[in-house]
Write an enzyme that holds these catalytic residues in place. Structure first.
Site, PDB file in Angstrom:
ATOM      1  CE1 TYR A  28      50.847  49.458  31.421  1.00 60.61           C
ATOM      2  CE2 TYR A  28      49.894  48.196  33.223  1.00 60.61           C
ATOM      3  CZ  TYR A  28      50.367  48.262  31.921  1.00 60.61           C
ATOM      4  OH  TYR A  28      50.348  47.135  31.127  1.00 60.61           O
ATOM      5  CG  ASP A  46      42.911  51.919  36.129  1.00 58.97           C
ATOM      6  OD1 ASP A  46      42.512  50.951  36.794  1.00 58.97           O
ATOM      7  OD2 ASP A  46      43.775  51.828  35.234  1.00 58.97           O
ATOM      8  CE  LYS A  63      46.551  44.264  39.446  1.00 57.83           C
ATOM      9  NZ  LYS A  63      47.785  44.530  38.749  1.00 57.83           N
TER      10      LYS A  63
HETATM   11  C1  LIG Z   1      46.027  50.871  37.528  1.00 56.10           C
HETATM   12  C2  LIG Z   1      46.132  49.750  36.552  1.00 56.10           C
HETATM   13  N1  LIG Z   1      45.340  49.718  35.481  1.00 56.10           N
HETATM   14  C3  LIG Z   1      45.374  48.711  34.579  1.00 56.10           C
HETATM   15  C4  LIG Z   1      46.270  47.670  34.732  1.00 56.10           C
HETATM   16  C5  LIG Z   1      46.301  46.553  33.743  1.00 56.10           C
HETATM   17  O1  LIG Z   1      45.799  45.389  34.290  1.00 56.10           O
HETATM   18  P1  LIG Z   1      46.191  43.949  33.680  1.00 56.10           P
HETATM   19  O2  LIG Z   1      47.628  43.735  33.967  1.00 56.10           O
HETATM   20  O3  LIG Z   1      45.275  43.004  34.397  1.00 56.10           O
HETATM   21  O4  LIG Z   1      45.888  44.011  32.219  1.00 56.10           O
HETATM   22  C6  LIG Z   1      47.132  47.666  35.827  1.00 56.10           C
HETATM   23  C7  LIG Z   1      48.086  46.560  36.021  1.00 56.10           C
HETATM   24  O5  LIG Z   1      48.680  46.410  37.035  1.00 56.10           O
HETATM   25  C8  LIG Z   1      47.069  48.722  36.754  1.00 56.10           C
HETATM   26  O6  LIG Z   1      47.891  48.772  37.817  1.00 56.10           O
END
Ligand SMILES: Cc1ncc(COP(=O)(O)O)c(C=O)c1O
Length: 425
Positions: free
Chosen positions: A142, A237, A265
């Site tokens: 994700y 990521d 975060k």
């Molecule tokens: C690996 C990863 N990338 C991107 C995101 C998206 O982050 P956000 O929820 O702050 O938009 C998440 C959310 O948990 C994530 O786990």
């Protein structure tokens, strides 16, 4: 009816599904979510007066536990000077310098407001830099909810992207190719098929959104060399893994250097922050230095920077934290493995340092397909039994458990005794 049930009844009338992010709903469990009033250390408290040991940690950022005094004080102090200016500030420069001085693979960094925004912007920069349109992601990974990344893989390798969500035009995902996690051949095949048109391969260096799925030995190194062969950028990521597995995140933990990284975060210690960064020549493409447009009124917000920089400095100065998290992970997840063995259960646990998942799956989980063999009804039963015993887990089989330094040995032992109660009746 408790307060949580009452609030949920009101919420569904005014907020779609009653929650501001789907993962908070207890859809898979079939009950109202717990409405939280406060959290401290490793404990979280709901509006009904129940206390739980929290293994969500705000989905990752609370590496030092909730309501850490130094971070709270930094926020309170920053608030006295005003909440937002929409103008350049000193603390943004300090944040960027701190990150770049301590992470060799980040030469420049841009702050944004969420992980979604970080990834979306990193992909745009990668496309602008390479002059290529296609990207490769992995099924089960994700990367936020931007249009181009809402493709998981239902349709498998070797096909163009099919959106997972209504409202995403096919045109937005036609350049998103989906490979199989832990399968270098699937990546090689897509790179060959796309003939020099792939701007970037983006990967969660530890899969954490299909439950925790560690990279097999050689997988990340193989991605690095495939990207090099094809002139494609490698993006880690690190929204979940950054500053959590090691100060340098998965890049340091596994010793593989990406061209770009994305953070979320954690970089704001739980405030709404994200960031993307990487090699200077790529980041210099970003506006106003270069032609790739990306902007944000609240980006680099002073309160969020105060919280984030305080946590990052603490982590850098106390790197023993990473050894402690590794040991706590071994104690908790290793303990769960022992219990499953003793119970002669076929289920198993995947874990990397402080991240872990108990999969209600009979086969080893190495990718999205194997993750989906999990018995989600069995998970729901386990979740409820744990909640009743005061253990707060993510309400989904496909989310990670997060440990913090505030989870004491006693708390972990107590959690293990509750897991034991469940499996060995
Ligand atoms: C690996 C990863 N990338 C991107 C995101 C998206 O982050 P956000 O929820 O702050 O938009 C998440 C959310 O948990 C994530 O786990």
């Amino acid at each position: 009816m408790g307060r949580s049930e009452e609030l949920f009844e009101r919420a569904v009338k005014r907020i779609p599904g009653g929650v501001n992010s789907p993962v908070r709903a207890y859809g898979a469990i079939g009950m109202a979510p717990r409405f939280i009033s406060r959290a401290d250390g490793c404990h979280i408290y709901d509006v009904d007066g129940n206390s739980y040991v929290d293994y969500i940690d705000s989905w990752g950022p609370m590496i030092l536990g909730h309501n850490h005094p130094e971070i709270r004080e930094a926020v309170v102090k920053a608030c006295a000077d005003g909440l937002s200016f929409g103008c350049a500030t000193e603390i943004e420069v300090e944040m960027a310098e701190f990150i770049c001085e301590h992470l060799p693979h980040v030469e420049m960094v841009r702050m944004v407001n969420s992980g979604t925004e970080a990834v979306m912007s990193a992909i745009r920069a990668a496309r602008g830099f390479t002059g290529r349109d296609k990207i490769i992601k992995f099924a089960g990974c994700y990367h936020g909810h931007s249009d181009a990344l809402l493709v998981s893989a239902g349709s498998g390798v070797m096909t163009s992207g099919v959106p997972d969500s209504a409202g995403v035009p096919k045109g937005c995902t036609q350049d998103t190719m989906t490979a199989v996690y832990n399968d270098l051949d699937s990546v090689r095949a897509l790179l060959e098929q796309a003939q020099g048109q792939v701007a970037a391969v983006i990967v969660e260096a530890v899969g954490a959104n299909m439950g925790v799925v560690p990279p097999k030995k050689g997988f990340l190194e193989g991605l690095r060399s495939l990207c090099d062969q094809h002139g494609t950028l490698l993006i880690f990521d690190e929204v979940i893994t950054g500053f959590r597995l090691a100060f340098g995140g998965a890049a340091e933990y596994f010793g593989v250097t990406p061209d770009m990284v994305t953070y979320g975060k954690i970089i704001g210690a739980g405030m709404p922050v994200g960031a993307y960064g990487g090699r200077r020549e790529i980041m210099e493409m970003v506006s106003p230095a270069g032609p790739v447009y990306q902007a944000g009124t609240l980006s680099g917000n002073p309160i969020a920077m105060a919280a984030g920089l305080t946590q990052l400095k603490y982590l850098y100065e106390h790197q023993e934290v990473y050894k402690i998290l590794e040991e706590k992970g071994q104690k908790l997840y290793g303990g769960m493995e022992e219990i499953l063995k003793e119970a002669r259960s076929e289920y198993h646990v995947n874990h990397v340092s402080s991240l872990g998942s108990l999969f209600f799956a009979k086969e080893e989980v190495v990718d999205y397909t194997s993750a989906k063999t999990s018995d989600t009804k069995a998970f729901a039963d386990y979740f409820l039994a744990m909640l009743k015993q005061g253990i707060h887990l993510a309400p989904s089989q496909f989310e990670a458990m997060f440990l913090s330094t505030a989870h004491t040995d006693e708390v972990i032992e107590d959690t293990l005794s509750k897991v034991r109660n469940y499996f060995i009746k």
